[in-house]
Design an enzyme around this catalytic site. Structure first.
Site, PDB file in Angstrom:
ATOM      1  N   GLU A 166       1.472  44.409  20.662  1.00  0.00           N
ATOM      2  CA  GLU A 166       2.916  44.198  20.588  1.00  0.00           C
ATOM      3  C   GLU A 166       3.265  43.516  19.268  1.00  0.00           C
ATOM      4  OE1 GLU A 166       4.871  44.122  24.625  1.00  0.00           O
ATOM      5  OE2 GLU A 166       4.029  42.118  24.414  1.00  0.00           O
ATOM      6  N   GLY A 172      11.952  43.071  21.539  1.00  0.00           N
ATOM      7  CA  GLY A 172      13.328  42.667  21.829  1.00  0.00           C
ATOM      8  C   GLY A 172      14.275  42.828  20.661  1.00  0.00           C
TER       9      GLY A 172
HETATM   10  C1  PEP Z   1       7.808  42.665  25.900  1.00  0.00           C
HETATM   11  O1  PEP Z   1       8.439  41.753  26.405  1.00  0.00           O
HETATM   12  O2  PEP Z   1       6.580  42.702  26.055  1.00  0.00           O
HETATM   13  C2  PEP Z   1       8.521  43.678  25.137  1.00  0.00           C
HETATM   14  C3  PEP Z   1       7.827  44.600  24.531  1.00  0.00           C
HETATM   15  O3  PEP Z   1       9.899  43.583  25.087  1.00  0.00           O
HETATM   16  P1  PEP Z   1      10.912  44.732  24.579  1.00  0.00           P
HETATM   17  O4  PEP Z   1      10.494  46.030  25.230  1.00  0.00           O
HETATM   18  O5  PEP Z   1      12.259  44.275  25.039  1.00  0.00           O
HETATM   19  O6  PEP Z   1      10.792  44.802  23.091  1.00  0.00           O
END
Ligand code: PEP
Length: 249
Positions: A166, A172
């Protein structure tokens, strides 16, 4: 061996009894076929009610757990308590935990060790900041985060781990990594698994992508050879989550 596609929904600190019940009802009514493994992570307060409402094969996950089995750790939940309550998954190392609550590489690693030791499966989150991507250190950062975990667990423990890549700058923000950016880092992570753990771990460990995944961008990302699923934040609270869960249908 084919890796089963995996979609996790991280509700973060969002929702109410009523709104979360609606999401779970919608998931149940979607009659997901189990081809994709689906795990939803509501706030801790709602774990048991979601677990009661949610139809198999979808499962629940905690968003965090501590390193110790019990004791004077006000506000924490132990992996053993999750296991006792039949919650079999936990997200660890989410960038919000790392950035806002001081979860260091070492603490995340110790939490992973405690969780797999208690028999839980773990969604272990790693990823670089925008500054780290821009200065070209993404590979070093994710390898450092993975090394910390590998230093404290056994090679066979990776069977209980899904790695969530990520990029912090994509979480977000609505700014999704390109398929090429995600695929390149997933391939680096798989190469790390082969070098540091085993060929088998590299072939079987799911590496999922998280960062502004939605129903529109999921199909293209899902087509990349090393993307084995998604960790979804914002869109997991919306009806489009079901489309994301069905992206491989
Ligand atoms: C997350 O909280 O792991 C995430 C990827 O959030 P988002 O999809 O909102 O970017």
């Amino acid at each position: 061996m084919a890796r089963q596609f995996f979609v996790g929904g991280n509700f973060k600190m969002n929702g109410s009894l009523a709104s979360i019940k609606k999401i779970i009802d919608d998931l149940n009514n979607a009659n997901l076929d189990g081809k994709t493994e689906v795990v939803v992570a509501p706030p801790a307060l709602y774990l048991l009610s979601v677990q009661k409402l949610l139809n198999a094969p979808a499962q629940v996950s905690a968003q965090n757990a501590f390193t110790e089995a019990s004791g004077a750790f006000t506000g924490e939940i132990s992996p053993n308590q999750l296991k006792d309550a039949d919650v079999h998954w936990v997200i660890l190392g989410h960038s919000e935990r790392r950035a806002l609550f001081g979860d260091s590489d070492k603490l995340v690693a110790d939490k992973v060790k405690a969780a797999v030791g208690a028999g839980l499966s773990v969604i272990a989150c790693i990823g670089e900041t925008l500054e780290e991507r821009e200065n070209g250190t993404t590979k070093q950062v994710v390898e450092r985060q993975l090394d910390a975990i590998a230093n404290v667990i056994q090679p066979e423990d990776w069977k209980k781990i899904v790695i969530a890549y990520e990029p912090v700058w994509a979480i977000g923000t609505g700014k999704v990594a390109t398929v090429q950016q995600a695929q390149d880092t997933h391939a680096d992570i798989r190469a790390w698994l082969e070098k540091k753990i085993s060929k088998e771990a590299a072939e079987t460990t799911r590496i999922i992508y998280g960062g502004s995944v939605n129903a529109k961008n999921a199909p293209e990302l899902a087509g990349a050879p090393d993307i084995d699923g998604f960790l979804v934040g914002g869109a997991s609270l919306k009806p489009e989550f079901i489309d994301i869960c069905r992206v491989k249908a």
